[in-house]
Enzyme design. Structure first.
Site, short mmCIF file in Angstrom:
data_model
loop_
_atom_site.label_atom_id
_atom_site.label_comp_id
_atom_site.label_asym_id
_atom_site.label_seq_id
_atom_site.Cartn_x
_atom_site.Cartn_y
_atom_site.Cartn_z
N PRO A 2 0.91 -1.14 -0.31
CA PRO A 2 -0.43 0.27 -0.18
C PRO A 2 1.19 0.99 0.35
O PRO A 2 1.82 1.09 0.77
CB PRO A 2 -1.30 -0.14 0.96
CG PRO A 2 -0.25 -1.41 1.92
CD PRO A 2 0.83 -2.46 1.35
N GLU A 3 0.92 2.11 -0.76
CA GLU A 3 1.14 3.11 -1.52
C GLU A 3 0.26 4.39 0.16
O GLU A 3 -0.74 4.68 -0.11
CB GLU A 3 1.71 3.89 -2.27
CG GLU A 3 2.35 2.59 -3.23
CD GLU A 3 2.89 2.82 -4.39
OE1 GLU A 3 3.17 4.16 -5.24
OE2 GLU A 3 3.47 2.09 -5.31
N ARG A 113 1.73 -11.85 5.89
CA ARG A 113 2.84 -11.89 5.78
C ARG A 113 3.62 -11.22 6.81
O ARG A 113 4.84 -11.67 7.38
CB ARG A 113 3.72 -11.28 4.90
CG ARG A 113 3.04 -11.98 3.46
CD ARG A 113 4.16 -11.74 1.87
NE ARG A 113 5.58 -11.39 1.74
CZ ARG A 113 6.09 -11.57 0.73
NH1 ARG A 113 5.44 -10.58 -0.17
NH2 ARG A 113 7.30 -11.23 1.14
N ARG A 177 20.09 17.73 -5.75
CA ARG A 177 20.14 15.62 -5.55
C ARG A 177 21.13 15.27 -6.94
O ARG A 177 19.86 16.44 -7.71
CB ARG A 177 19.27 15.22 -5.60
CG ARG A 177 18.33 15.06 -3.68
CD ARG A 177 19.57 15.40 -3.53
NE ARG A 177 19.73 14.33 -2.59
CZ ARG A 177 18.87 12.45 -1.81
NH1 ARG A 177 18.12 13.62 -1.43
NH2 ARG A 177 18.79 11.68 -1.94
#
Ligand code: ZN
Length: 304
Positions: A2-3, A113, A177
């Site tokens: 899930p995001e 899990r 970055r």
């Protein structure tokens, strides 16, 4: 996994269904699900009698704000789900923690899990999290002292849907970055809540190659990326998230966003914009899907 949109959907469902409910008892059947406090018996004792004031989300974690100011965090990780069930609902072997509510219902934490973690923390410090410039990751050492909820998230970057996440702020963060865009979008210290699905979707929508260097984007490209990240997340929330494997909302139903994905897991299928076959590469050990025509890699950006 899930995001942001999936976790947001769970939080909104729970806000409707359990805000105002009181937890009269908790039963833990898999000890390692409990992250804090330790041991799990202490967690059980401390959560009993707590009333849930409201439910929200930070990064990929569900936050249950308790009436007394404490916050319970539920990180769903791979297969975790929070489901509201009647007390006489069928027993489920994958339920790791059961919260019995005063009104007779159960809030069940189900996790096939077992990677998900639940914590209970003193309140405070959450507002300032991700607001600063730093993206330095700080590990929370368990047991040493009582960390406030804000400190639990101190290593996380800004929320992409917050009002303070502006184009200017994204430009400033990208400019410092040299990492590849795909890796950076997955970095929770750079931006919170985006995972493999929505990183690929946002880059396709922004027409940016996943291997572009962050500091090599033109102003217009940063604007496209900013808009694309927010759009794909908002649309996925509106569709109650993408159910590719185990994700379900708090109503136990899968989300409807999976069939709307433009590139993720569409390798060899035609690009929805130009018809070119979608390609798959591996970036930082993660499957990455893109359209080689819509998302070209400038020569200057080719990794050496
Ligand atoms: Zn295309």
């Amino acid at each position: 996994m899930p995001e942001l949109p999936e976790v947001e959907t769970v939080a909104r469902d729970l806000q409707h269904s359990v805000a105002g409910a009181t937890i009269v008892h908790a039963h833990v059947s898999w000890d390692r699900t409990i992250r804090h406090p330790q041991p799990p018996e202490r967690f059980v004792a401390e959560i009993e009698g707590a009333t849930i004031l409201r439910v929200s989300r930070r990064a990929k974690t569900v936050l249950l704000h308790l009436e007394d100011g404490r916050v319970m965090t539920v990180a769903l990780r791979m297969t975790g789900a929070l489901i509201v069930a009647a007390a006489d609902a069928d027993p489920d072997p994958y339920v790791r923690v059961v919260f019995s509510l005063a009104d007779g219902r159960q809030l069940r934490y189900r996790d096939v899990r077992k990677f998900g973690r639940i914590g209970l923390w003193p309140g405070g410090g959450l507002r300032s999290v991700g607001a600063g410039r730093g993206s330095r990751s700080r590990k929370v050492a368990e047991g040493a002292r009582r960390y406030r909820i804000g400190e639990v998230f101190s290593g996380h970057g800004p929320e992409p849907l917050s009002r303070t996440f502006t184009v200017g702020r994204l430009a400033e963060r990208l400019g410092r970055r040299s990492a590849r865009l795909k890796s950076l979008l997955l970095d929770q210290a750079f931006i919170a809540g985006v995972g493999n699905i929505y990183a690929d979707e946002a880059l396709w929508r922004a027409r940016l190659h996943p291997l572009r260097r962050a500091d090599g984007l033109a102003d217009g490209e940063v604007r496209r990326l900013h808009r694309a990240v927010r759009q794909v997340l908002r649309e996925a929330i509106a569709n109650r998230g993408s159910s590719l494997r185990d994700y379900v909302g708090a109503d136990g139903e899968p989300g409807a966003n999976a069939e709307r994905l433009a590139v993720y897991r569409r390798t060899e299928q035609p690009c929805l914009r130009c018809g070119t076959r979608i390609e798959r590469i591996v970036v930082g050990q993660r499957s990455t899907h893109f359209c080689p025509r819509c998302q070209p890699l400038p020569v200057a950006s080719v990794p050496s």
